[in-house]
Design a protein around this motif. Structure first.
Motif, PDB file in Angstrom:
ATOM      1  N   ALA A 369      43.802  26.927  21.602  1.00 28.75           N
ATOM      2  CA  ALA A 369      43.322  26.283  20.335  1.00 28.75           C
ATOM      3  C   ALA A 369      41.983  25.944  20.385  1.00 28.75           C
ATOM      4  O   ALA A 369      41.687  25.434  20.804  1.00 28.75           O
ATOM      5  CB  ALA A 369      43.827  25.278  19.660  1.00 28.75           C
ATOM      6  N   VAL A 370      41.066  26.842  19.050  1.00 30.83           N
ATOM      7  CA  VAL A 370      39.734  26.449  19.459  1.00 30.83           C
ATOM      8  C   VAL A 370      39.080  25.824  17.287  1.00 30.83           C
ATOM      9  O   VAL A 370      39.535  27.122  17.113  1.00 30.83           O
ATOM     10  CB  VAL A 370      38.664  27.217  19.499  1.00 30.83           C
ATOM     11  N   GLY A 371      38.428  25.339  17.279  1.00 30.61           N
ATOM     12  CA  GLY A 371      38.463  24.918  16.168  1.00 30.61           C
ATOM     13  C   GLY A 371      37.132  24.502  16.214  1.00 30.61           C
ATOM     14  O   GLY A 371      36.388  23.699  17.552  1.00 30.61           O
ATOM     15  N   PRO A 372      36.380  23.358  15.587  1.00 31.65           N
ATOM     16  CA  PRO A 372      35.269  22.437  15.514  1.00 31.65           C
ATOM     17  C   PRO A 372      35.757  21.048  15.704  1.00 31.65           C
ATOM     18  O   PRO A 372      37.029  20.717  15.474  1.00 31.65           O
ATOM     19  CB  PRO A 372      34.808  21.699  13.873  1.00 31.65           C
ATOM     20  N   SER A 373      34.320  20.281  16.645  1.00 30.47           N
ATOM     21  CA  SER A 373      34.820  19.331  16.996  1.00 30.47           C
ATOM     22  C   SER A 373      34.173  18.276  16.188  1.00 30.47           C
ATOM     23  O   SER A 373      33.531  18.482  15.137  1.00 30.47           O
ATOM     24  CB  SER A 373      34.149  19.237  18.665  1.00 30.47           C
ATOM     25  N   ASN A 374      34.634  16.755  16.357  1.00 32.54           N
ATOM     26  CA  ASN A 374      34.545  15.992  15.754  1.00 32.54           C
ATOM     27  C   ASN A 374      33.626  15.455  16.704  1.00 32.54           C
ATOM     28  O   ASN A 374      32.888  13.931  16.095  1.00 32.54           O
ATOM     29  CB  ASN A 374      35.721  14.786  15.239  1.00 32.54           C
ATOM     30  N   PHE A 375      32.467  15.434  17.235  1.00 32.49           N
ATOM     31  CA  PHE A 375      31.378  14.581  17.966  1.00 32.49           C
ATOM     32  C   PHE A 375      30.727  14.642  17.985  1.00 32.49           C
ATOM     33  O   PHE A 375      29.780  13.763  17.731  1.00 32.49           O
ATOM     34  CB  PHE A 375      31.169  15.727  19.460  1.00 32.49           C
ATOM     35  N   ASN A 376      30.162  16.048  16.358  1.00 32.07           N
ATOM     36  CA  ASN A 376      28.774  15.750  15.921  1.00 32.07           C
ATOM     37  C   ASN A 376      28.673  14.566  15.179  1.00 32.07           C
ATOM     38  O   ASN A 376      27.725  14.209  14.058  1.00 32.07           O
ATOM     39  CB  ASN A 376      28.597  17.798  14.655  1.00 32.07           C
TER      40      ASN A 376
END
Length: 389
Positions: A369-376
């Protein structure tokens, strides 16, 4: 019968095989292992990352994630036991707790990591409380938990259980040296047994040798975990009808804890890479062997190479070849090796001083599963390093 089962397993795993079959192997040859998943090489804020997982259990109990941001990288390895519920819960919640707490406090620190672990433990115990009426054995499910964060040149590591973080650093002789950054919380370690005995001086059965293995209360090897509620709170005691988890006497105080060991350091120019792995890897190789494999081979697919080396050793111990081992279906494979997760983080120090653009990705191991990270959303938060504990 075995041939039919093999065909059935192959059909079931076709979707995973699509992701697992990356570049052609140069370290074993033959048909790919359909229970092995990998992402050979991705970028992160200060280098590259290689990620691989192999399944052995009927339902995989290792959950894992890598989160990449502009100036931050997060690694989580969650080695479940008794079932996948706790490790999956950690994967779904711990990183989000970390983000929330970092925003509230304006920092990444050891204290923030400790609080994120505590919030995750509280959340899972609440789930156990809500579920135990219909699923009583959820009280016996737990998970080791290993987390690493690189944040603006500082490494933070937190650990429960016997997954392990190892750093490879160069000496002046250009030799690579392994340094273990985590402490194994396992009753096989004399220091862990001594710690348990000092905390429970009135309990002569706090650690018991059973079938040649040291176990806490004769049941479990790890002394720290998320979950395992029946070994932490009397309200979660299991009915004697579950003899495997039956305690000889009522629980008077917790025998396991969710208090992580913490470590932090400013990354130095001779620090070359980090290996985060569940104990399934370390059962079959030493820290030094692992760092030498990483140091002496191409980056792409290096996590997969480590796993295949471990599996080859597991096969050798049973007087068979890895080519034969990888034909064995999930569930039965557990008699030969554990689920294994490996994440290798390469550190390119020139990138630590630059603001480079990397994909802000959240990658879940094995399920791909690959998606945008919330680290930004953490951009702008300042480093607030604590002393090593």
């Amino acid at each position: 019968m075995l041939s039919w089962l093999g065909k059935m397993a192959s059909a079931c795993w076709r979707p995973v095989r699509r992701y697992a079959r990356m570049s052609k192997d140069d370290d074993g040859g033959g048909e790919d292992d359909t229970l092995l998943w990998c992402r050979d090489l991705e970028k992160h804020s200060c280098g590259e990352v290689s990620f691989a997982v192999v399944q052995a259990n009927e339902v995989i109990e290792d959950h894992s994630q890598v989160e990449t941001g502009r100036d931050s990288t997060f690694v989580g390895v969650y080695d479940g036991h008794g079932g996948p519920d706790a490790s999956r819960f950690i994967c779904d919640h711990l990183f989000l707790h970390l983000i929330r707490l970092a925003q509230q406090n304006g920092a990444i620190s050891e204290d923030i990591l400790r609080s994120a672990f505590s919030a995750t433990e509280d959340g899972f115990l609440s789930l156990v409380r809500r579920s135990c009426g219909i699923k009583p054995l959820i009280a016996s499910i737990g998970s080791c938990c290993l987390v690493g964060i690189i944040w603006k040149g500082t490494l933070y590591v937190a650990n429960l259980g016997d997954s392990r973080a190892v750093i490879g650093y160069e000496r002046r002789s250009n030799k690579i040296v392994a340094e273990q950054l985590t402490r194994d919380h396992n009753a096989s370690m004399e220091e862990v047994r001594q710690e348990l005995r000092s905390l429970h001086p009135d309990d002569s059965h706090i650690v018991v040798m059973k079938n040649g293995v040291w176990r806490i209360k004769g049941i479990i090897q790890v002394s720290r975990s998320i979950g395992d509620a029946y070994l932490k709170r009397p309200e979660f005691s299991l009915d004697p009808s579950f003899p495997r988890f039956h305690l000889p006497e009522p629980l008077r105080r917790p025998v396991l804890t969710a208090e992580p060991s913490l470590y932090s350091r400013t990354l130095q120019p001779n620090d070359k890479f980090l290996i985060f792995a569940s104990d399934g890897l370390w059962e079959h190789m030493t820290n030094q062997q692992a760092v030498e494999i990483v140091y002496n081979n191409p980056r792409a697919g290096i996590a997969r190479r480590l796993i295949k080396t471990a599996l080859s050793e597991a096969a050798r111990k049973r007087e068979m070849r890895y080519d034969d081992l990888k034909k064995i279906e999930k569930g039965v494979r557990r008699f030969f090796h554990d689920d294994i997760t490996v994440v290798v983080i390469f550190i390119d120090h020139k990138l630590l001083e630059k603001k480079i653009s990397v994909p802000e990705l959240s990658i879940r191991g094995f399920v791909d599963a690959v998606g945008p990270s919330n680290f930004n959303i953490l951009q702008g938060i300042n480093t607030n390093a604590k002393s090593v504990t």
